[in-house]
Design a protein around this motif. Structure first.
Motif, short mmCIF file in Angstrom:
data_model
loop_
_atom_site.label_atom_id
_atom_site.label_comp_id
_atom_site.label_asym_id
_atom_site.label_seq_id
_atom_site.Cartn_x
_atom_site.Cartn_y
_atom_site.Cartn_z
N UNK A 102 0.81 -1.22 0.00
CA UNK A 102 0.00 0.00 0.00
C UNK A 102 0.85 1.27 0.00
N UNK A 103 2.14 1.15 0.32
CA UNK A 103 3.02 2.33 0.34
C UNK A 103 3.54 2.68 -1.04
N UNK A 160 2.04 -10.45 -3.27
CA UNK A 160 1.18 -10.08 -4.39
C UNK A 160 -0.30 -10.15 -4.00
N UNK A 161 -0.66 -11.15 -3.21
CA UNK A 161 -2.05 -11.23 -2.73
C UNK A 161 -2.41 -10.00 -1.91
N UNK A 162 -1.47 -9.55 -1.06
CA UNK A 162 -1.73 -8.37 -0.26
C UNK A 162 -1.84 -7.14 -1.14
N UNK A 163 -1.00 -7.06 -2.18
CA UNK A 163 -1.07 -5.93 -3.10
C UNK A 163 -2.43 -5.88 -3.80
N UNK A 164 -2.95 -7.03 -4.17
CA UNK A 164 -4.28 -7.08 -4.79
C UNK A 164 -5.34 -6.63 -3.79
N UNK A 182 -3.41 -2.06 -5.11
CA UNK A 182 -2.21 -1.43 -5.67
C UNK A 182 -2.19 -1.71 -7.18
N UNK A 183 -2.01 -0.70 -8.02
CA UNK A 183 -1.92 -0.96 -9.46
C UNK A 183 -0.78 -1.92 -9.77
N UNK A 194 -1.13 -14.96 -11.82
CA UNK A 194 -2.24 -15.92 -11.92
C UNK A 194 -2.09 -17.03 -10.90
N UNK A 195 -0.88 -17.54 -10.74
CA UNK A 195 -0.65 -18.62 -9.77
C UNK A 195 -0.84 -18.12 -8.34
N UNK A 196 -0.40 -16.89 -8.06
CA UNK A 196 -0.56 -16.32 -6.72
C UNK A 196 -2.03 -16.15 -6.35
#
Length: 238
Positions: free
Chosen positions: A56-57, A84-88, A92-93, A105-107
């Motif tokens: 998020x930063x 990456x899951x947290x970014x989604x 986060x763009x 996709x795998x994440x």
């Protein structure tokens, strides 16, 4: 100062690095001039350490290609999945490219693996789906456009909530969207025509082994301004 982070997941062939730059440099060359005022570009090598900053930063994330294989689950690659899951979840763009496409996709609970039809390499046409024609990032593209490709693996099973934005005769999942500002593409918008030719030269034997004509593929390489333009348009969402 907000930062757009390029997550490096591999190195290009040595001759490509020497003549044109490594993967992250190809992205920087495309993005630098269009970067919004006050935003910086930085590079994290995921093979050396998992990103420690909160997603998020960050202003946004771009994930490069790699010669590694997602299905072989390198430890550094597996360690990146929760981030990456947290970014989604944080909206986060993100834009994943080739390995980055397959890793995202795998994440997100899809499956990436070797394509049963073998490798896809060269400059090939990609076609937008109906959803792609209405997508905020892809809608400015023509329905069919050329793109540079080089991959042996593909997204073989979609994550549950993913939307297919583009496809072609080889790969049903050339571009995906996972959330409002999270996309990935199998093709290489950062490649120039000389880089694509260099990859095909290196892959001559492998391409002949699967019944393709390397000389015809090399002669068919040309500029792909529509695909390359995706990188600059992505900046509107960071």
């Amino acid at each position: 100062m907000p930062s757009l982070v390029i997550i490096k997941t591999g190195d290009a062939f040595p001759e490509v690095v020497e003549q044109h730059g490594d993967f992250e440099q190809l992205f920087i060359q495309q993005l630098r001039e269009a970067l919004p005022d006050g935003m910086t570009l930085s590079v994290w090598d995921a093979r050396e350490s998992t990103p420690t900053a909160s997603p998020a930063s960050l202003a946004g994330v771009v994930i490069t290609g790699s010669h590694s294989m997602v299905s072989e689950a390198p430890p550094w690659s597996e360690a990146l999945k929760p981030w990456l899951k947290q970014a989604l979840a944080d909206d986060v763009p993100m834009l994943g490219v080739c390995y980055g496409h397959q890793l995202m996709a795998a994440a997100f609970d899809g499956v990436s693996d070797y394509h049963p039809a073998g490798r896809e390499s060269g400059t090939h046409r990609v076609r937008l789906t109906q959803a792609g024609q209405q997508d905020p990032l892809f809608s400015q593209l023509p329905v069919s456009f050329p793109a540079h490709l080089t991959h042996a693996q593909s997204v073989m099973q979609l994550p549950h909530k993913a939307t297919v934005l583009a496809h072609n005769s080889h790969d049903a999942h050339q571009a995906l969207r996972y959330g409002p500002r999270q996309w990935s593409v199998q093709f290489h918008p950062e490649f120039t025509a000389p880089v694509m030719r260099a990859y095909l030269e290196r892959q001559r034997a492998a391409l002949r082994d699967q019944g393709e004509d390397p000389d015809a593929l090399i002669s068919g390489v040309h500029d792909t301004p529509e695909a390359s333009g995706l990188l600059r348009r992505f900046l509107a969402f960071v």
